[in-house]
Design an enzyme around this catalytic site. Sequence first.
Site, short mmCIF file in Angstrom:
data_model
loop_
_atom_site.label_atom_id
_atom_site.label_comp_id
_atom_site.label_asym_id
_atom_site.label_seq_id
_atom_site.Cartn_x
_atom_site.Cartn_y
_atom_site.Cartn_z
N ASP A 101 1.19 -1.12 -0.19
CA ASP A 101 0.47 0.07 -0.12
C ASP A 101 0.89 1.33 -0.04
O ASP A 101 0.10 2.25 0.57
CB ASP A 101 -0.65 -0.01 1.09
CG ASP A 101 -0.33 -0.02 2.48
OD1 ASP A 101 1.01 0.05 2.38
OD2 ASP A 101 -0.79 -0.91 3.16
N GLU A 123 -0.65 -8.99 -0.99
CA GLU A 123 -0.55 -8.57 0.77
C GLU A 123 -1.68 -7.41 0.20
O GLU A 123 -1.97 -6.75 0.54
CB GLU A 123 0.44 -7.69 0.60
CG GLU A 123 -0.15 -7.51 2.17
CD GLU A 123 0.86 -6.56 3.32
OE1 GLU A 123 1.17 -4.89 2.53
OE2 GLU A 123 1.88 -6.86 3.73
N GLU A 182 -1.62 5.06 2.75
CA GLU A 182 -2.32 3.78 2.70
C GLU A 182 -3.33 3.18 2.51
O GLU A 182 -3.18 1.89 1.86
CB GLU A 182 -1.25 2.81 3.92
CG GLU A 182 0.06 3.21 3.69
CD GLU A 182 0.70 4.38 4.49
OE1 GLU A 182 -0.12 4.76 5.31
OE2 GLU A 182 1.86 5.02 4.37
N HIS A 191 7.31 4.76 12.30
CA HIS A 191 7.40 6.05 11.46
C HIS A 191 6.17 6.57 10.62
O HIS A 191 6.23 7.68 10.07
CB HIS A 191 8.37 5.04 10.77
CG HIS A 191 7.66 4.29 9.53
ND1 HIS A 191 6.63 4.63 9.15
CD2 HIS A 191 6.92 3.12 9.70
CE1 HIS A 191 5.65 2.98 8.33
NE2 HIS A 191 6.26 2.91 8.94
N ARG A 222 3.35 8.13 8.66
CA ARG A 222 3.18 9.55 8.64
C ARG A 222 2.05 10.01 9.39
O ARG A 222 1.79 11.55 10.10
CB ARG A 222 2.18 10.27 6.85
CG ARG A 222 3.60 10.42 6.54
CD ARG A 222 2.84 10.40 5.14
NE ARG A 222 3.65 10.22 3.65
CZ ARG A 222 4.28 11.42 3.06
NH1 ARG A 222 4.21 11.98 2.83
NH2 ARG A 222 5.87 10.37 2.12
N HIS A 255 14.25 5.13 11.86
CA HIS A 255 13.89 5.44 10.53
C HIS A 255 14.52 7.17 10.39
O HIS A 255 14.90 7.66 10.69
CB HIS A 255 11.84 5.48 10.56
CG HIS A 255 11.95 5.90 8.95
ND1 HIS A 255 11.86 6.59 8.17
CD2 HIS A 255 11.17 4.53 8.57
CE1 HIS A 255 11.09 6.67 7.21
NE2 HIS A 255 11.00 5.07 7.17
C1 UD1 Z 1 7.38 4.78 3.48
C2 UD1 Z 1 5.29 4.11 3.03
C3 UD1 Z 1 4.52 4.06 4.11
C4 UD1 Z 1 5.61 2.86 4.31
C5 UD1 Z 1 6.88 2.92 5.24
C6 UD1 Z 1 8.20 2.17 5.73
C7 UD1 Z 1 4.29 5.42 1.21
C8 UD1 Z 1 3.85 6.87 1.05
N1 UD1 Z 1 4.68 5.72 2.45
O1 UD1 Z 1 7.01 5.73 4.16
O2 UD1 Z 1 3.98 3.21 3.31
O3 UD1 Z 1 4.88 1.98 6.23
O4 UD1 Z 1 7.59 4.56 3.65
O5 UD1 Z 1 9.12 3.06 6.17
O6 UD1 Z 1 4.32 5.53 0.32
N2 UD1 Z 1 14.53 9.08 3.72
C9 UD1 Z 1 15.61 8.21 3.57
N3 UD1 Z 1 16.54 7.29 3.24
C10 UD1 Z 1 15.82 6.43 3.25
C11 UD1 Z 1 14.04 6.44 3.18
C12 UD1 Z 1 13.59 7.64 3.97
O7 UD1 Z 1 16.81 10.03 3.36
O8 UD1 Z 1 16.10 4.77 3.07
C13 UD1 Z 1 14.02 9.71 3.88
C14 UD1 Z 1 13.83 11.21 2.89
O9 UD1 Z 1 14.23 11.95 3.48
C15 UD1 Z 1 12.06 11.32 2.12
C16 UD1 Z 1 11.41 10.87 3.84
O10 UD1 Z 1 12.55 9.82 4.41
O11 UD1 Z 1 11.73 12.13 2.47
C17 UD1 Z 1 10.42 9.99 4.14
O12 UD1 Z 1 9.87 8.35 3.22
P1 UD1 Z 1 9.23 7.97 2.48
O13 UD1 Z 1 9.19 7.27 1.56
O14 UD1 Z 1 8.15 10.03 1.81
O15 UD1 Z 1 7.93 8.15 3.39
P2 UD1 Z 1 7.81 6.59 5.04
O16 UD1 Z 1 7.35 8.10 6.11
O17 UD1 Z 1 9.17 6.16 4.88
N1 UDP Z 2 12.77 -3.72 9.70
C1 UDP Z 2 14.23 -3.87 9.98
N2 UDP Z 2 15.08 -3.02 10.17
C2 UDP Z 2 14.64 -1.96 11.06
C3 UDP Z 2 13.62 -1.88 11.31
C4 UDP Z 2 12.86 -3.01 11.06
O1 UDP Z 2 14.84 -4.40 8.72
O2 UDP Z 2 15.41 -1.51 11.75
C5 UDP Z 2 11.93 -4.29 8.71
C6 UDP Z 2 10.83 -5.38 9.93
O3 UDP Z 2 11.50 -5.98 10.41
C7 UDP Z 2 10.09 -4.93 8.63
C8 UDP Z 2 9.76 -4.33 8.43
O4 UDP Z 2 11.57 -3.40 8.22
O5 UDP Z 2 9.37 -6.43 8.18
C9 UDP Z 2 8.75 -2.77 8.29
O6 UDP Z 2 9.29 -1.79 7.80
P1 UDP Z 2 8.41 -0.37 7.69
O7 UDP Z 2 7.83 -0.50 10.27
O8 UDP Z 2 10.12 0.45 7.68
O9 UDP Z 2 7.47 -0.15 7.24
P2 UDP Z 2 5.91 -0.94 7.32
O10 UDP Z 2 5.71 -2.32 7.42
O11 UDP Z 2 5.14 0.04 8.58
O12 UDP Z 2 5.46 -0.45 6.29
#
Ligand code: UD1
Ligand code: UDP
Length: 379
Positions: free
Chosen positions: A96, A118, A132, A209, A211, A242
């Site tokens: 999602d 999923e 999501e 993490h 939103r 995160h």
């Molecule tokens: C995204 C997904 C969320 C999922 C989450 C898992 C959307 C809208 N949200 O949210 O559904 O649960 O991933 O973690 O698709 N960033 C980095 N490096 C990384 C990752 C993130 O720098 O490897 C920083 C960047 O500044 C980026 C911000 O995190 O702009 C947010 O990342 P984003 O993918 O937009 O949203 P998440 O909250 O990670």
């Molecule tokens: N996870 C990981 N390292 C971490 C934190 C989480 O590998 O430091 C894994 C965790 O086991 C799970 C997945 O990341 O499988 C969950 O990711 P996240 O919480 O970012 O996203 P969500 O599942 O909420 O979309």
Amino acid sequence: MPVVMPIFGTRPEAIKMAPIILALRDSAEFDCVVTVTGQHREMLDQVNELFGIVPDHDLNILQRGQSLSEIMTRTVDGLNKIFQNGKPDAVIVQGDTTTSTAAAIAAFYHDIPVIHAEAGLRSGNLFSPFPEEGNRKITSQIASLHLAPTNTSKENLLAEGISREDIVVTGNTVIDALLSTVGKEVPFSDPALEELVDSGRRVLLVTTHRRENQGNAMLSIGRALARIAEDEAELTIVLPAHKNPVVREALLPSIKDIANVIVTEPLAYGEFTRMLSLAHFVLTDSGGVQEEAPSLGKPVLVMRENTERPEAVSAGTVRLIGTAEDRIVREVQTLLRNRSVFDGMANAVNPYGDGRAAARTIAAIEALFGLGQRMDDFI
Ligand code: UD1
Ligand code: UDP
């Protein structure tokens, strides 16, 4: 040979897509072409490296502080260019995230069948989790094959008018991924974590993490963690932070410089599952962690008002507690002090899978192309 293209962009999609990619690679029936959007960067690459996955295409869309519209437009535009140079016979998207919905839309516009892994999770509230719930409902409308992890998710799809014959209950591939890593005793790259394991102290593992929790809720989570750490000297809180700077800015000021709080970079998946199996219990707003922890018999306190994963709540392993500071402190203290409540939640249950979700996925894709039979549904 049909070309199947898994498309993904974030850490949880990478973890859940990995078993499917490895199984596709082993299959003699398909050519597997992997495309990543790079919605996440470090957190995505960390997972692909672990599973030995080298993408064929990388849209590299990440921008610091990216908006949902930017993720959507950059993904659709990047995939449009790839599809103009050659269309796969099907794409697979997972879950999602905005990557998954953007990829489904891009494929749909090119008349490419969308396989949704999923599928069918629903909270019932379009704005929670945001975005999501909306993302996954949109994907369900344009997918050709719906891989529901549980019977509950299948029922959600049927209630929205999705045809029964287009739904397969596979279990969630996160359990395949978990079973492939847990028990391997991967060394921690952070020495503080190895020392912690040697100390035998009780561990509360925390991730956050979402939103909709950013802002006041995350400030409240930070304050609650600080109070718990200060009140419970025998406990160590481990928080793999995160990468999102918005999360770090809200959370870290309250908990920095507290001796029994260890903040780390995101842990490699094998390290995280090891920490999960060592932890006494878990406090999280993550979807994936809600699915993994019950398999290991770890009580989970979920910092949300609702969940699209009701199965482990019904099994008694997961409790929804919201994000109010006092409630978080109270619920953690109850699990620390009340043995019968803890034992009641510490049952290993597997509502989300049996480790064969990827095999069911491949069989379902073979059936889609008339190359084989589906396996029996996961019950
Ligand atoms: C995204 C997904 C969320 C999922 C989450 C898992 C959307 C809208 N949200 O949210 O559904 O649960 O991933 O973690 O698709 N960033 C980095 N490096 C990384 C990752 C993130 O720098 O490897 C920083 C960047 O500044 C980026 C911000 O995190 O702009 C947010 O990342 P984003 O993918 O937009 O949203 P998440 O909250 O990670
Ligand atoms: N996870 C990981 N390292 C971490 C934190 C989480 O590998 O430091 C894994 C965790 O086991 C799970 C997945 O990341 O499988 C969950 O990711 P996240 O919480 O970012 O996203 P969500 O599942 O909420 O979309």
